[in-house]
Design an enzyme around this catalytic site. Structure first.
Site, short mmCIF file in Angstrom:
data_model
loop_
_atom_site.label_atom_id
_atom_site.label_comp_id
_atom_site.label_asym_id
_atom_site.label_seq_id
_atom_site.Cartn_x
_atom_site.Cartn_y
_atom_site.Cartn_z
N LYS A 182 0.84 -1.20 0.00
CA LYS A 182 0.00 0.00 0.00
C LYS A 182 0.87 1.26 0.00
CE LYS A 182 -2.79 -3.27 0.22
NZ LYS A 182 -4.11 -3.71 -0.05
C1 LIG Z 1 -4.72 -4.92 0.64
C2 LIG Z 1 -6.17 -4.78 0.75
C3 LIG Z 1 -6.87 -5.29 1.86
C4 LIG Z 1 -6.18 -6.08 2.94
O1 LIG Z 1 -5.24 -5.32 3.66
P1 LIG Z 1 -4.35 -6.02 4.79
O2 LIG Z 1 -3.81 -4.87 5.58
O3 LIG Z 1 -3.29 -6.78 4.06
O4 LIG Z 1 -5.23 -6.89 5.59
C5 LIG Z 1 -8.22 -5.08 1.93
N1 LIG Z 1 -8.88 -4.42 0.96
C6 LIG Z 1 -8.26 -3.92 -0.13
C7 LIG Z 1 -9.04 -3.19 -1.16
C8 LIG Z 1 -6.88 -4.11 -0.27
O5 LIG Z 1 -6.26 -3.64 -1.37
#
Ligand SMILES: *Cc1c(COP(=O)(O)O)cnc(C)c1O
Length: 376
Positions: A182
Site C-alpha cells: 500500500k
Molecule cells: C490490501 C487490501 C486489503 C487487505 O489489507 P491487509 O492490511 O493486508 O489486511 C483489503 N482491501 C483492499 C481493497 C486491499 O487492497
C-alpha cells in the site's frame, strides 16, 4: 540491465531509528506510540476517530461488528477487489453480494450498488480501488435513506482526495492498510477511522479482547485496576514497533503521493501516443495516489494482456496482472450474480499494473515505456 520492480516501499534510516527507539524504551506492544500514530493519522485523514489494528482485514472485520452486521444480512461488495473485502462479510456470517464496477474507475457506483440491493442488505463495502477515490456521496444518499451502512475500504486510499478532502473523511466508518503493497507501511497494520463516537469506542475495546481497561493503562499503574470483558473480543492490536514506523511513514505521505502522481503523469503523457493502452486516471470528483498504476490492454494493441506481461518480463520489467475478481475464487463461485459481472471480468482479464513506486528512476520508467511502444 537490472530488473525494474513493480513496487517497493520507501523506507529509510528514520524508520530504523524510530523502531530502535521503541525497542530501547522497553515498550514494544500496543502503547504510547500506537496512541500517537492514531492521533496523527486521524488528523491527516480529517477523521474524528482512529483506532489502530493489526491489518486492514481485521479493521474491516471490526467495522462490520460495530455496525451490527451478522448472520442473515447481505453485504454488497465489489468482486473487483482484494479478497479480504468479501472475506470480512463472511467473517461475521453475512452473505457477500457482488456488485459490478465502473469501467473508468474500477469502483462501485450508485447504480451498480442499487442493482445489487436485496431486502436483506444491511451494509455496503465500497473500495477506493488502487487508490482511485470512490464517488461516495451518491452511494451514501442511496443507502442512508434505506438504513444501510456504508463502510469504506480505504486500504489503498491514503493520500487520495474526494471533493478536496482526504478520502473517507466523511465516511461513517473506514478501514485502512499499512501492508508494504500500500501507500505507506508498518510491515503489517491497519486502522479504523470513524465519525461515530460509539463505534470508535467499541472498536477500540474489541481490538483488545473487549477489555474495559487497556493493557497500556493497566501497566501504567503500580496496582492495576480490575478489568472487565463485556463481550467476546479479539486481539487485533498493532504494536508500538509498527506504530513507530507508521509515524515516520505518515510524515512522508505528501512526498510519496507527489512523486507517484508525477510518475503517473509521465506514463499518461507517453501512453496517450500508444493506441490500445488505456491508463487509469483521476475521476472528476477527486485525485488518486496511483497506489496501483493499471492500464487496460484493448483489442487495438498488438499483444494480449498475457503476451504483454511476457514481453515486459523478457525486458526484465516486472508488471502484474490487474486486480482480482473474488467471485471467481472457490469460496464465492456460487455467489456469482445471474446477470454476471461483465465490467469486473473485463477489467480483471485485460488490465495490468506497471512499475510505479517512490524510488523508481526516470530511466527505468523510460525503459518501461519503450517496451510498451515496441511490442515485438
Ligand atoms: C490490501 C487490501 C486489503 C487487505 O489489507 P491487509 O492490511 O493486508 O489486511 C483489503 N482491501 C483492499 C481493497 C486491499 O487492497
Amino acid at each position: 540491465m537490472t530488473r525494474v520492480n513493480v513496487m517497493r516501499p520507501w523506507l529509510g534510516d528514520e524508520e530504523v531509528a524510530a523502531v530502535a527507539a521503541a525497542i530501547r524504551s522497553g515498550w514494544v506492544a500496543q502503547g504510547p506510540r500506537v496512541a500517537a500514530f492514531e492521533t496523527a493519522f486521524a488528523a491527516a485523514m480529517e477523521a474524528p476517530h482512529a483506532v489502530a489494528t493489526s491489518s486492514c482485514t481485521t479493521a474491516l472485520h471490526l467495522a462490520l461488528v460495530v455496525a451490527g452486521i451478522g448472520a442473515g444480512d447481505d453485504v454488497v461488495v465489489p468482486s473487483f477487489s482484494f479478497i479480504a473485502t468479501a472475506n470480512a462479510a463472511a467473517y461475521v456470517g453475512a452473505r457477500p453480494v457482488f456488485a459490478d464496477v465502473d469501467l473508468a474507475t474500477g469502483n462501485l457506483t450508485r447504480d451498480t450498488v442499487e442493482a445489487a440491493l436485496t431486502p436483506a442488505t444491511r451494509a455496503v463495502i465500497v473500495v477506493d480501488q488502487g487508490g482511485v477515490p470512490v464517488d461516495l456521496d451518491p452511494i451514501r444518499e442511496l443507502c442512508d435513506a434505506r438504513g444501510i451502512v456504508v463502510i469504506e475500504d480505504a486500504a489503498c486510499g491514503a493520500g487520495s482526495t474526494y471533493h478536496g478532502r482526504p478520502v473517507a473523511a466523511t465516511a461513517e466508518i473506514a478501514a485502512w492498510s499499512f501492508h508494504p503493497r500500500k501507500i505507506i507501511t508498518t510491515g503489517e497494520g491497519g486502522m479504523v477511522t470513524s465519525g461515530r463516537d460509539d463505534w470508535a469506542t467499541r472498536a477500540r475495546r474489541l481490538r483488545e479482547h473487549a477489555m474495559s481497561v487497556s493493557a497500556a493503562d493497566r501497566h501504567a499503574n503500580v496496582l492495576a485496576p480490575v478489568e472487565e470483558y463485556a463481550e467476546v473480543g479479539f486481539n487485533y492490536r498493532m504494536t508500538d514497533l509498527q506504530a513507530a514506523m507508521g509515524l515516520v511513514q505518515l510524515g512522508r505521505l505528501p512526498e510519496i503521493v507527489a512523486r507517484r502522481r508525477a510518475l503517473a503523469d509521465g506514463y499518461a503523457k507517453q501512453l496517450a501516443e500508444i493506441p490500445g493502452l488505456r491508463p487509469v486516471a483521476d475521476p472528476a470528483w477527486g485525485t488518486g495516489n496511483f497506489q496501483s498504476y493499471w492500464i487496460e490492454v484493448q483489442p487495438e494493441y498488438p499483444l494480449s494482456r498475457e503476451e504483454l506481461l511476457a514481453h515486459l518480463a523478457a525486458a526484465d520489467i516486472s508488471a502484474r496482472r490487474g486486480i482480482m475478481a473474488a467471485h471467481r475464487q472457490p469460496p464465492y463461485r456460487e455467489l456469482t450474480p445471474s446477470s454476471g459481472l461483465p465490467v469486473t471480468e473485463r477489467l480483471t482479464d485485460t488490465t495490468l499494473i506497471l512499475p510505479l513506486f517512490h524510488e523508481l528512476i526516470e530511466s527505468d520508467q523510460e525503459r518501461v515505456i519503450a517496451a510498451l511502444r515496441r511490442p515485438v
